[in-house]
Motif scaffolding. Sequence first.
Motif, PDB file in Angstrom:
ATOM      1  N   ILE A 281      10.820  88.737  52.668  1.00  0.00           N
ATOM      2  CA  ILE A 281      12.106  88.735  51.963  1.00  0.00           C
ATOM      3  C   ILE A 281      13.116  87.897  52.731  1.00  0.00           C
ATOM      4  CG2 ILE A 281      14.036  90.186  51.240  1.00  0.00           C
ATOM      5  CD1 ILE A 281      11.947  92.410  50.715  1.00  0.00           C
ATOM      6  N   ASP A 282      13.144  88.087  54.039  1.00  0.00           N
ATOM      7  CA  ASP A 282      14.083  87.305  54.854  1.00  0.00           C
ATOM      8  C   ASP A 282      13.839  85.815  54.690  1.00  0.00           C
ATOM      9  OD1 ASP A 282      15.507  89.363  55.792  1.00  0.00           O
ATOM     10  OD2 ASP A 282      14.440  89.549  57.712  1.00  0.00           O
ATOM     11  N   ARG A 283      12.556  85.467  54.695  1.00  0.00           N
ATOM     12  CA  ARG A 283      12.240  84.035  54.592  1.00  0.00           C
ATOM     13  C   ARG A 283      12.588  83.485  53.228  1.00  0.00           C
ATOM     14  NH1 ARG A 283       6.816  83.991  58.273  1.00  0.00           N
ATOM     15  NH2 ARG A 283       7.992  83.860  60.232  1.00  0.00           N
ATOM     16  N   PHE A 284      12.387  84.322  52.223  1.00  0.00           N
ATOM     17  CA  PHE A 284      12.754  83.878  50.878  1.00  0.00           C
ATOM     18  C   PHE A 284      14.266  83.666  50.802  1.00  0.00           C
ATOM     19  CE2 PHE A 284      13.662  84.790  46.291  1.00  0.00           C
ATOM     20  CZ  PHE A 284      13.086  83.625  45.805  1.00  0.00           C
ATOM     21  N   MET A 285      15.020  84.570  51.464  1.00  0.00           N
ATOM     22  CA  MET A 285      16.473  84.410  51.485  1.00  0.00           C
ATOM     23  C   MET A 285      16.870  83.126  52.215  1.00  0.00           C
ATOM     24  SD  MET A 285      17.437  86.740  49.611  1.00  0.00           S
ATOM     25  CE  MET A 285      19.137  86.194  49.733  1.00  0.00           C
ATOM     26  N   ASP A 286      16.156  82.824  53.288  1.00  0.00           N
ATOM     27  CA  ASP A 286      16.373  81.547  53.985  1.00  0.00           C
ATOM     28  C   ASP A 286      16.228  80.379  53.035  1.00  0.00           C
ATOM     29  OD1 ASP A 286      16.973  82.309  56.461  1.00  0.00           O
ATOM     30  OD2 ASP A 286      15.023  81.831  57.378  1.00  0.00           O
ATOM     31  N   PHE A 287      15.136  80.442  52.292  1.00  0.00           N
ATOM     32  CA  PHE A 287      14.855  79.375  51.330  1.00  0.00           C
ATOM     33  C   PHE A 287      15.985  79.268  50.318  1.00  0.00           C
ATOM     34  CE2 PHE A 287      13.170  78.836  46.944  1.00  0.00           C
ATOM     35  CZ  PHE A 287      12.950  77.467  46.981  1.00  0.00           C
ATOM     36  N   LEU A 288      16.436  80.415  49.822  1.00  0.00           N
ATOM     37  CA  LEU A 288      17.513  80.400  48.825  1.00  0.00           C
ATOM     38  C   LEU A 288      18.785  79.798  49.404  1.00  0.00           C
ATOM     39  CD1 LEU A 288      17.416  83.694  46.735  1.00  0.00           C
ATOM     40  CD2 LEU A 288      16.557  81.413  46.199  1.00  0.00           C
ATOM     41  N   ASN A 289      19.060  80.166  50.656  1.00  0.00           N
ATOM     42  CA  ASN A 289      20.277  79.626  51.274  1.00  0.00           C
ATOM     43  C   ASN A 289      20.223  78.113  51.408  1.00  0.00           C
ATOM     44  OD1 ASN A 289      21.632  82.040  51.488  1.00  0.00           O
ATOM     45  ND2 ASN A 289      20.649  82.563  53.440  1.00  0.00           N
ATOM     46  N   HIS A 290      19.016  77.607  51.600  1.00  0.00           N
ATOM     47  CA  HIS A 290      18.866  76.152  51.694  1.00  0.00           C
ATOM     48  C   HIS A 290      18.912  75.475  50.338  1.00  0.00           C
ATOM     49  CE1 HIS A 290      17.129  76.746  55.823  1.00  0.00           C
ATOM     50  NE2 HIS A 290      17.950  75.715  55.989  1.00  0.00           N
ATOM     51  N   SER A 291      18.714  76.256  49.295  1.00  0.00           N
ATOM     52  CA  SER A 291      18.396  75.638  48.007  1.00  0.00           C
ATOM     53  C   SER A 291      19.611  75.249  47.167  1.00  0.00           C
ATOM     54  CB  SER A 291      17.538  76.599  47.188  1.00  0.00           C
ATOM     55  OG  SER A 291      18.334  77.692  46.769  1.00  0.00           O
ATOM     56  N   HIS A 292      20.812  75.641  47.577  1.00  0.00           N
ATOM     57  CA  HIS A 292      22.009  75.375  46.782  1.00  0.00           C
ATOM     58  C   HIS A 292      21.981  76.041  45.410  1.00  0.00           C
ATOM     59  CE1 HIS A 292      23.394  72.503  49.720  1.00  0.00           C
ATOM     60  NE2 HIS A 292      22.193  71.958  49.690  1.00  0.00           N
ATOM     61  N   VAL A 293      21.125  77.025  45.248  1.00  0.00           N
ATOM     62  CA  VAL A 293      21.133  77.764  43.984  1.00  0.00           C
ATOM     63  C   VAL A 293      22.321  78.708  44.010  1.00  0.00           C
ATOM     64  CG1 VAL A 293      19.882  79.516  42.667  1.00  0.00           C
ATOM     65  CG2 VAL A 293      18.657  77.590  43.642  1.00  0.00           C
ATOM     66  N   ASN A 294      22.927  78.908  42.851  1.00  0.00           N
ATOM     67  CA  ASN A 294      24.070  79.799  42.765  1.00  0.00           C
ATOM     68  C   ASN A 294      23.618  81.251  42.953  1.00  0.00           C
ATOM     69  OD1 ASN A 294      26.131  81.490  41.908  1.00  0.00           O
ATOM     70  ND2 ASN A 294      26.912  79.969  40.431  1.00  0.00           N
ATOM     71  N   LEU A 295      23.881  81.790  44.152  1.00  0.00           N
ATOM     72  CA  LEU A 295      23.351  83.109  44.482  1.00  0.00           C
ATOM     73  C   LEU A 295      23.986  84.216  43.663  1.00  0.00           C
ATOM     74  CD1 LEU A 295      22.754  83.025  48.341  1.00  0.00           C
ATOM     75  CD2 LEU A 295      21.096  82.906  46.476  1.00  0.00           C
ATOM     76  N   ASN A 296      25.243  84.025  43.313  1.00  0.00           N
ATOM     77  CA  ASN A 296      25.885  85.048  42.486  1.00  0.00           C
ATOM     78  C   ASN A 296      25.187  85.189  41.149  1.00  0.00           C
ATOM     79  OD1 ASN A 296      27.831  85.748  44.353  1.00  0.00           O
ATOM     80  ND2 ASN A 296      29.186  84.062  43.704  1.00  0.00           N
ATOM     81  N   GLU A 297      24.789  84.042  40.619  1.00  0.00           N
ATOM     82  CA  GLU A 297      24.067  84.094  39.345  1.00  0.00           C
ATOM     83  C   GLU A 297      22.709  84.759  39.513  1.00  0.00           C
ATOM     84  OE1 GLU A 297      25.940  80.291  36.914  1.00  0.00           O
ATOM     85  OE2 GLU A 297      23.858  80.194  37.595  1.00  0.00           O
ATOM     86  N   VAL A 298      22.067  84.465  40.638  1.00  0.00           N
ATOM     87  CA  VAL A 298      20.768  85.096  40.886  1.00  0.00           C
ATOM     88  C   VAL A 298      20.943  86.612  40.940  1.00  0.00           C
ATOM     89  CG1 VAL A 298      18.853  85.348  42.514  1.00  0.00           C
ATOM     90  CG2 VAL A 298      19.816  83.087  42.059  1.00  0.00           C
ATOM     91  N   ILE A 299      21.978  87.069  41.636  1.00  0.00           N
ATOM     92  CA  ILE A 299      22.219  88.515  41.740  1.00  0.00           C
ATOM     93  C   ILE A 299      22.468  89.109  40.360  1.00  0.00           C
ATOM     94  CG2 ILE A 299      23.830  90.264  42.620  1.00  0.00           C
ATOM     95  CD1 ILE A 299      24.238  88.403  45.049  1.00  0.00           C
ATOM     96  N   GLU A 300      23.298  88.411  39.580  1.00  0.00           N
ATOM     97  CA  GLU A 300      23.598  88.904  38.246  1.00  0.00           C
ATOM     98  C   GLU A 300      22.325  89.014  37.401  1.00  0.00           C
ATOM     99  OE1 GLU A 300      27.102  86.634  36.900  1.00  0.00           O
ATOM    100  OE2 GLU A 300      26.885  87.798  35.034  1.00  0.00           O
ATOM    101  N   ALA A 301      21.511  87.970  37.488  1.00  0.00           N
ATOM    102  CA  ALA A 301      20.274  87.962  36.698  1.00  0.00           C
ATOM    103  C   ALA A 301      19.350  89.083  37.156  1.00  0.00           C
ATOM    104  CB  ALA A 301      19.582  86.613  36.825  1.00  0.00           C
ATOM    105  N   THR A 302      19.287  89.269  38.486  1.00  0.00           N
ATOM    106  CA  THR A 302      18.441  90.334  39.024  1.00  0.00           C
ATOM    107  C   THR A 302      18.888  91.686  38.481  1.00  0.00           C
ATOM    108  OG1 THR A 302      18.275  89.031  41.037  1.00  0.00           O
ATOM    109  CG2 THR A 302      17.558  91.308  41.161  1.00  0.00           C
ATOM    110  N   GLN A 303      20.189  91.901  38.511  1.00  0.00           N
ATOM    111  CA  GLN A 303      20.695  93.198  38.051  1.00  0.00           C
ATOM    112  C   GLN A 303      20.415  93.406  36.568  1.00  0.00           C
ATOM    113  OE1 GLN A 303      24.639  92.701  39.533  1.00  0.00           O
ATOM    114  NE2 GLN A 303      24.250  93.971  41.344  1.00  0.00           N
TER     115      GLN A 303
END
Lengths: 445, 329
Positions: free
Chosen positions: B279-301
């Motif tokens: 999970i930590d590594r995936f988060m690392d990847f996300l942080n590098h990816s410039h993906v909108n994390l707020n949107e990811v959180i919203e979609a997850t929820q």
Amino acid sequence: MASSLLTIGPYRHRKDVSRQQVLLKYLILGYIAAGTYGKVYKARYKTVLGNEGDESDHVEAVDPLRMPPKFDVNTGDEDVQFFAIKKFKSDNHLSAKAAGAAGQNGHDINGNEIVHYTGISQSAIREMSLCRELNHKNITKLMEIILENKSIYMIFEFFEHDLLQIIHSHSHPEIKPIPEHTVKSLIWQVLNGVTFLHKNWIVHRDLKPANIMVSSDGVVKIGDLGLARKFNNPLQSLYTGDKVVVTIWYRAPELLLGARYYTPAIDLWAVGCILAELLSLRPIFKGEEAKIDLNNKKTIPFQKSQLQKIFEILGTPTTEMWPNIQKYPDFFIFHQLFVHGNPTTYSPNLSKWYNVIGGKNKNCLGLLRDLFQYDPSLRISADEALVHPFFLENSKVRENAFEGLNVKYPRRRIYTDDIDITSHNNNFNTGKRHNDEAAGRKRAR
Amino acid sequence: MSADYWSSSQRTKWQVSREALEENRRRLIVLEKKLVQSGLIKDQPHIRYDANMRIYLHTLLVKLGRRLNVRQVALATAEVYLVRFLVRVSLREINIYLLITTCLYVACKIEECPQHIRLIVSEARNLWPEYIPQDVGKLAEFEFYLIEEMDMYLVLHHPYKSLIQIRDFLEGNSSLYGFTLGKDDLQHAWSLLNDSYITDLHLLFPPHTIAIAAIYISIVLRKNLNIIRAGAGSDSNKYTDSMKMQIDDIVSITGDSTIRSSTNYQSHSHSIDEDTIKIDRFMDFLNHSHVNLNEVIEATQEMISLYVAWDRYNEGQVRKALQFMLLGR
């Protein structure tokens, strides 16, 4: 109530009362072309006409559906915007049968046409959906689509010229070649449009002079995506569904040998044919099409004459030129007819052809050669072709292909004998004589 | 464009904000009231486009799709058409069974696996004989209205492709990010995507955002499954790593659905540590990816709350309500 809901009654009613009507918005001036797909009409906005307030409303109130153009269409001033409205022929036997069953030749007792929904054809769906996504200066622009009374109207920008017409006016009454810089600019813009399509994973599959429009300011607009489709994830071969693609004279050799999994390279072959035709003012490979046997529609005829025309100029293909040629479904019959026991195998002759038509430019010949590579995997791609030496040498590509050209091409001819766009019985077959190839065009003059 | 989500009609014409979506739905309620007042439809306020209804519609579509053996992507396209249509049209002015059939009919054409209109009508009639008119013309008619309602924008970009792209990217750069998506992760994420079409996500977010949310949930879920497995002790062999999402398991992580919060769980099991690292590594990847994390959180929820709703899903209730509305019994 319940049964009306089952057949979407309430919703349908709500939509029908507010629908945009094609004839309230557009004035049909005549038609431009007709074919198996349907018909293309030339039109303009109605409101432009009604310069005395609500005059146009008044006219429409009399008979909005059958109003003839009431002014000379050829006096139109330059700043009026015209449209090409493509109306798909309402498909297939289903409607005819149903209409026949109603007696009265598909009319009800009041003489109104009875029309039935039959499902939108695959090609209409493709053209609608692809055109709706595409936006590029070398592709005809789709303005809107109107779905009305069981008909589909695709409203495109109208363009005054096309390559077929341009070729024709350079060859009639006497031959006067198109200047090389014009050919260069035209073909580069064609390649630019094709590059865009291919980058979007779309293969056009029907490139030919008649489908390449040119605006009056010399900008190429590729049209008619009726056969185009996406090729990014073909789970079925492209062959499935559309057994025959590309007008015969522009059809790539791999298609003629029955390829199932062909590639966008087929479009580049067609561009080669178009380039050759712009240079020589006649189709380079003018074969006789072997027609499909109507009693046996499943068998696709082998196009011997077309292949022969190609071989006469490019030489009979060998495994050196085209390593995979043996893998094509129709290789055997090709081998039987053109190699085995045939004393005259042709040798490559393209440079001779180019000399005979008076060509002098080595780079131009080089581009032709690259586009006419037999092996589709070796054929030049659209984006590679954009930077071919032919386009980089001294006389540069121009945004306005007509720049420096002292020829005035005639306006597109329109026909006014059958302009009721709303009729479901448009006589598509009589229309056909005005269609497509140069022969038809000559007669129409 | 057709190859590119960023210039596609999906993004430029059919991606909406949550506020706009809510506004549209308010307008639909006003429309329903007007239709009732003018006597065009009956007043049946219990027919609502809620989670219950949406799950029901989804299962109908999947059923018909299975019968016709259509590809997943055509099914997904049909689901988006359904959601788009119901942004602008009330459930109560149409026949939902005919709508589902029409969505699938058009989607199969767009995804280049066309089904003959007679075949699709006859299969739909096998499933829902009382709702599907025998006349294929009714389906063909609805096709026009469906396409018109979507403003003739039909080409879609689905998160399945993004999922595969991310998997391939992680595989190609495993030395950089230190992890890859296994077969199970991929399968879990894939089935989450299948279910995501019940929600509004495909109107709200780009496909890659939804794909990342699905990956995130499946990784966290896996960790949770492992925790459950570890807790179950000797019973653990009962657990089979099924492809199907276990609703309860997902519900169980809603408590800590905020990204990263689940990493505070300290376990002694070796495998759980691996999951946490993942999970930590995936988060690392996300942080590098410039993906909108707020949107990811919203979609997850949103995906997680779907499973909460699914837990309370009552199929019979919806079916009967629709029966009453469409057949008057």
